[in-house]
Design a protein around this motif. Structure first.
Motif, PDB file in Angstrom:
ATOM      1  N   THR A   1       0.796  -1.235   0.000  1.00 58.28           N
ATOM      2  CA  THR A   1       0.000   0.000   0.000  1.00 58.28           C
ATOM      3  C   THR A   1       0.827   1.283   0.000  1.00 58.28           C
ATOM      4  N   ILE A   2       1.952   1.315   0.701  1.00 55.94           N
ATOM      5  CA  ILE A   2       2.615   2.607   0.913  1.00 55.94           C
ATOM      6  C   ILE A   2       3.168   3.217  -0.368  1.00 55.94           C
ATOM      7  N   GLU A   3       3.528   2.401  -1.363  1.00 55.48           N
ATOM      8  CA  GLU A   3       4.035   2.958  -2.609  1.00 55.48           C
ATOM      9  C   GLU A   3       2.917   3.242  -3.602  1.00 55.48           C
ATOM     10  N   ARG A   4       1.709   2.772  -3.301  1.00 58.80           N
ATOM     11  CA  ARG A   4       0.560   3.033  -4.169  1.00 58.80           C
ATOM     12  C   ARG A   4      -0.313   4.152  -3.603  1.00 58.80           C
ATOM     13  N   VAL A   5      -0.631   4.037  -2.325  1.00 55.17           N
ATOM     14  CA  VAL A   5      -1.528   4.996  -1.680  1.00 55.17           C
ATOM     15  C   VAL A   5      -0.762   6.123  -1.019  1.00 55.17           C
ATOM     16  N   GLY A   6       0.416   5.836  -0.537  1.00 52.53           N
ATOM     17  CA  GLY A   6       1.182   6.819   0.214  1.00 52.53           C
ATOM     18  C   GLY A   6       1.363   6.402   1.656  1.00 52.53           C
ATOM     19  N   ARG A   7       1.884   7.321   2.458  1.00 54.34           N
ATOM     20  CA  ARG A   7       2.189   7.010   3.850  1.00 54.34           C
ATOM     21  C   ARG A   7       1.086   7.437   4.817  1.00 54.34           C
ATOM     22  N   ARG A   8       0.565   8.647   4.625  1.00 56.49           N
ATOM     23  CA  ARG A   8      -0.300   9.253   5.637  1.00 56.49           C
ATOM     24  C   ARG A   8      -1.578   8.454   5.873  1.00 56.49           C
ATOM     25  N   TYR A   9      -2.294   8.113   4.810  1.00 62.22           N
ATOM     26  CA  TYR A   9      -3.596   7.479   4.992  1.00 62.22           C
ATOM     27  C   TYR A   9      -3.503   6.061   5.566  1.00 62.22           C
ATOM     28  N   PRO A  10      -2.604   5.200   5.076  1.00 66.84           N
ATOM     29  CA  PRO A  10      -2.464   3.897   5.749  1.00 66.84           C
ATOM     30  C   PRO A  10      -2.056   4.037   7.213  1.00 66.84           C
ATOM     31  N   TRP A  11      -1.210   5.026   7.491  1.00 64.77           N
ATOM     32  CA  TRP A  11      -0.761   5.255   8.875  1.00 64.77           C
ATOM     33  C   TRP A  11      -1.927   5.690   9.753  1.00 64.77           C
ATOM     34  N   ALA A  12      -2.709   6.661   9.269  1.00 64.47           N
ATOM     35  CA  ALA A  12      -3.864   7.142  10.036  1.00 64.47           C
ATOM     36  C   ALA A  12      -4.901   6.034  10.215  1.00 64.47           C
ATOM     37  N   ILE A  13      -5.147   5.262   9.159  1.00 56.28           N
ATOM     38  CA  ILE A  13      -6.120   4.163   9.253  1.00 56.28           C
ATOM     39  C   ILE A  13      -5.655   3.114  10.257  1.00 56.28           C
ATOM     40  N   ALA A  14      -4.346   2.853  10.302  1.00 54.52           N
ATOM     41  CA  ALA A  14      -3.814   1.873  11.257  1.00 54.52           C
ATOM     42  C   ALA A  14      -4.094   2.305  12.689  1.00 54.52           C
ATOM     43  N   HIS A  15      -3.829   3.580  13.003  1.00 55.46           N
ATOM     44  CA  HIS A  15      -4.128   4.086  14.347  1.00 55.46           C
ATOM     45  C   HIS A  15      -5.632   4.076  14.614  1.00 55.46           C
ATOM     46  N   LEU A  16      -6.420   4.452  13.615  1.00 51.52           N
ATOM     47  CA  LEU A  16      -7.866   4.473  13.775  1.00 51.52           C
ATOM     48  C   LEU A  16      -8.395   3.061  14.039  1.00 51.52           C
ATOM     49  N   MET A  17      -7.871   2.085  13.313  1.00 49.57           N
ATOM     50  CA  MET A  17      -8.268   0.701  13.525  1.00 49.57           C
ATOM     51  C   MET A  17      -7.938   0.246  14.944  1.00 49.57           C
ATOM     52  N   ALA A  18      -6.739   0.604  15.415  1.00 48.73           N
ATOM     53  CA  ALA A  18      -6.329   0.216  16.762  1.00 48.73           C
ATOM     54  C   ALA A  18      -7.246   0.843  17.809  1.00 48.73           C
ATOM     55  N   GLY A  19      -7.564   2.134  17.643  1.00 50.94           N
ATOM     56  CA  GLY A  19      -8.399   2.822  18.620  1.00 50.94           C
ATOM     57  C   GLY A  19      -9.806   2.268  18.680  1.00 50.94           C
ATOM     58  N   ILE A  20     -10.435   2.083  17.513  1.00 49.24           N
ATOM     59  CA  ILE A  20     -11.808   1.556  17.483  1.00 49.24           C
ATOM     60  C   ILE A  20     -11.848   0.126  18.005  1.00 49.24           C
ATOM     61  N   ALA A  21     -10.849  -0.679  17.642  1.00 53.97           N
ATOM     62  CA  ALA A  21     -10.817  -2.070  18.101  1.00 53.97           C
ATOM     63  C   ALA A  21     -10.696  -2.150  19.625  1.00 53.97           C
ATOM     64  N   CYS A  22      -9.890  -1.281  20.218  1.00 55.65           N
ATOM     65  CA  CYS A  22      -9.766  -1.263  21.681  1.00 55.65           C
ATOM     66  C   CYS A  22     -11.096  -0.875  22.325  1.00 55.65           C
ATOM     67  N   LEU A  23     -11.806   0.062  21.709  1.00 59.28           N
ATOM     68  CA  LEU A  23     -13.096   0.496  22.250  1.00 59.28           C
ATOM     69  C   LEU A  23     -14.122  -0.636  22.183  1.00 59.28           C
ATOM     70  N   VAL A  24     -14.163  -1.345  21.060  1.00 54.90           N
ATOM     71  CA  VAL A  24     -15.089  -2.476  20.911  1.00 54.90           C
ATOM     72  C   VAL A  24     -14.757  -3.573  21.912  1.00 54.90           C
ATOM     73  N   THR A  25     -13.465  -3.851  22.084  1.00 54.97           N
ATOM     74  CA  THR A  25     -13.056  -4.892  23.034  1.00 54.97           C
ATOM     75  C   THR A  25     -13.471  -4.533  24.454  1.00 54.97           C
ATOM     76  N   ALA A  26     -13.360  -3.269  24.803  1.00 55.79           N
ATOM     77  CA  ALA A  26     -13.679  -2.849  26.168  1.00 55.79           C
ATOM     78  C   ALA A  26     -15.146  -3.046  26.502  1.00 55.79           C
ATOM     79  N   PHE A  27     -16.037  -2.820  25.535  1.00 54.21           N
ATOM     80  CA  PHE A  27     -17.471  -2.869  25.817  1.00 54.21           C
ATOM     81  C   PHE A  27     -18.156  -4.102  25.240  1.00 54.21           C
ATOM     82  N   ALA A  28     -17.401  -5.030  24.707  1.00 51.01           N
ATOM     83  CA  ALA A  28     -18.000  -6.257  24.186  1.00 51.01           C
ATOM     84  C   ALA A  28     -18.552  -7.095  25.339  1.00 51.01           C
ATOM     85  N   PRO A  29     -19.741  -7.685  25.189  1.00 49.50           N
ATOM     86  CA  PRO A  29     -20.307  -8.537  26.246  1.00 49.50           C
ATOM     87  C   PRO A  29     -19.373  -9.697  26.576  1.00 49.50           C
ATOM     88  N   GLU A  30     -19.316 -10.059  27.838  1.00 45.52           N
ATOM     89  CA  GLU A  30     -18.395 -11.110  28.272  1.00 45.52           C
ATOM     90  C   GLU A  30     -18.718 -12.455  27.646  1.00 45.52           C
TER      91      GLU A  30
END
Length: 588
Positions: A444-473
């Motif tokens: 991806t980085i040579e096709r799309v660039g650096r910024r957007y894959p980087w931002a999406i990676a952090h966004l994925m990590a943040g949302i995933a942590c939020l879902v994990t925290a409130f997921a039913p046991e």
């Protein structure tokens, strides 16, 4: 004269020689995984409860099952009450009833007094860790945080002098020295007599543990062609994920922390065989003026890769040999003169003066390295990192992203160790998802660039942590899926910050900039265990909310950086400022 990159175009930029070296360096990366994140198993917190003197005898007298004993003798309530408090009763009293042993101890309001675990704790014996051996629970639980934090303190302090060793004495020498010390201190951790010595040896391991990986990383990027460096740098991180998988398998097979520590440490002594099979970096040799040795390695690379040498290689070799002979002759002459003048007291300072005199008198040095220092080269300063508005912005954003990547990456792995259920299976899932991270970035980085894959990676990590925290046991599959996606996201973000950091800074500031910004990585590692273990005592999922917040902020911050895809690396601070103005015009 050709530079080293031009020579590599003739003898192979990433052929058999480089691939073999890459495999050897990958073993170093895999071996560093237990040092970096072994606390998940070494510091595993087993099920525990207060030791009640006399309770075991009462169980035998009354014929209770273990479940009945726990029901009668362990206080009801939250986890802290069950694990760190006990009934303040004398279980040796003969008048205790087998059907209602607590009946005689109830106060008028129906409550029974509690006290702390003054006689110690009982642990689940299926796993032996430093926690169960040194009682690192309840009021002593902070000691587990220190155990992990001390290795990151070692990383931070050790990176200062280990980098000097690699630049002064060579990449290969640095790898061998740090590997030897890391292996020895790893064994000492396994045989440490008490907690204090365990922490001391763990700290010593951290002082050099990061150095072997760093020197290896530098070495492999210096012997491949320019077009392969970024790919090799990203793929080298995959070996770390393989090391995590090996650690998980060994921990499952060896549930005792001392034997596990030996199992992951003793094989690293075999890495000392690199003395015979690992090359020194030709670029480093050239930068030190050892052209003859560098050309010998170039010849080995060409021979192994079955590629022809450059047309003027023989001339270069001949000139290099003559230069070495001239240098040795000049040094002998200067040394003889110095001895006559100064007597026999020949010191390191004397040798340095001789080297200086030689450089002044001999101007026939062959410069094959395109980035060698020139008289007009700027001197880097920490103040240069914040001197202009764009440099300040780059520095602050990069420092924050190094910090976020480290605290979230280590935190998610350590959170696996306290999440319950099957720690081995959960760790396996979180490790496997690291493997595709490198492939995704390469594609991806040579096709799309650096910024957007980087931002999406952090966004994925943040949302995933939020879902994990409130997921039913009762939806464990959702928790595992979200946690795995979070681990994938932060792994990609970690790999991105490593090389984008080098693309944003001008040439004369590049090494200093990476060193200063990446120091926040070690700070994140120091804080991470306190965030995970202390906040989890308040609410088990609270650390995940912290990781969500810092990751989402990081996702927004990287969008403030310019896109570096297809951009020439800046040479001066002015280049940085000019590129920002050009980038701003493009956006408008």
């Amino acid at each position: 004269m050709p530079n080293f990159d031009e020579i590599l175009e003739h003898i192979g930029e990433f052929d058999l020689f480089q691939k073999r070296t890459f495999l050897l360096i990958s073993l170093l990366s895999a071996a560093s995984a237990p040092v970096y994140i072994g606390v998940v198993f070494l510091g595993f917190i087993p099920e525990h409860r207060c030791l009640n003197p006399g309770a075991a005898e009462l169980r035998r007298r009354c014929g209770w099952t273990l479940e009945e004993e726990l029901n009668y003798t362990v206080p009801k309530g939250e986890a802290f009450i069950q694990q760190c408090m006990r009934y303040d009763v004398d279980w040796n009293a003969t008048e205790l009833s087998c059907t209602d042993p607590l009946g005689n101890f109830s106060h008028l309001n129906g409550s029974i007094p509690l006290t702390t675990c003054q006689e110690g704790w009982l642990y689940d014996s299926s796993i032996q860790s430093i926690v169960s051996e040194f009682d690192l629970v309840c009021k002593y639980s902070w000691k587990l945080d220190v155990f992990q934090a001390c290795v990151n303190v070692g990383f931070c302090l050790g990176s200062i002098y280990v980098g000097y060793v690699a630049d002064r004495f060579g990449r290969k020498t640095s790898i061998l020295i740090t590997t030897l010390v890391t292996s020895i201190t790893g064994v000492l951790v396994a045989v440490a007599p008490d907690y204090i010595w365990t922490v001391i040896f763990r700290f010593m391991q951290g002082l050099v543990g990061k150095g072997s990986w760093t020197a290896g990383y530098i070495l492999i990027t210096e012997i491949v062609g320019a077009s392969y460096r970024r790919t090799v740098a990203i793929l080298s991180q995959t070996a770390f994920a393989v090391g995590l998988l090996i650690l998980d398998a060994l921990a499952y097979a060896i549930p005792h922390w001392r034997w596990l520590q030996l199992a992951v440490t003793l094989p690293t002594f075999l890495l000392l065989l690199y003395y015979w099979c690992l090359p020194e970096s030709p670029r480093w040799l050239l930068s030190r003026g050892q052209n003859g040795k560098a050309m010998e390695i170039v010849g080995d690379i060409a021979k192994t890769n079955r590629k022809p040498l450059p047309p003027d290689f023989e001339q270069i070799m001949s000139t290099s040999e003559k230069e070495e002979e001239l240098k040795e002759s000049a040094m002998k002459s200067l040394r003889k003169t110095e001895t006559l003048l100064c007597g026999s007291n020949h010191s390191l300072q004397t040798e340095q003066r001789l080297q200086s005199k030689y450089r002044e008198e001999c101007s026939c040095s062959i410069d094959l390295e395109e980035d060698n220092e020139k008289d007009t080269k700027q001197s880097p300063s920490v103040m240069d990192l914040v001197r202009t508005s764009q440099m300040r912005k780059y520095t602050l954003i990069l420092m924050y992203n190094w910090f976020t990547s480290a605290i979230t990456y280590q935190g998610l792995i350590m959170h696996v160790g306290i999440s319950g259920d099957n720690v081995y299976l959960d760790f396996l899932y979180s490790s496997i998802v690291e493997l595709p991270a490198a492939a995704i970035l390469v594609l991806t980085i040579e096709r799309v660039g650096r910024r957007y894959p980087w931002a999406i990676a952090h966004l994925m990590a943040g949302i995933a942590c939020l879902v994990t925290a409130f997921a039913p046991e009762d939806m464990h599959w959702l928790m595992i899926t979200a946690a795995s996606l979070g681990k994938l996201g932060i792994t990609m973000a970690f790999e991105m910050v490593c090389f984008v950091n080098t693309e944003l800074y001008p040439t004369f500031l590049r090494n200093l900039g990476v060193m200063v910004c990446s120091s926040l990585c070690d700070l994140g590692g120091i804080i991470s265990p306190f965030v995970v273990y202390r906040l989890a005592e308040i609410w088990h999922q609270l650390p995940l909310l912290v990781f969500t917040a810092v990751s989402l902020i990081a996702a927004g911050s990287v969008l403030l950086l310019p896109e570096t895809k297809g951009r020439n690396l800046p040479d001066t601070i002015e280049d940085v400022e000019n590129f920002h103005r050009y980038h701003a015009k493009q956006l408008n």
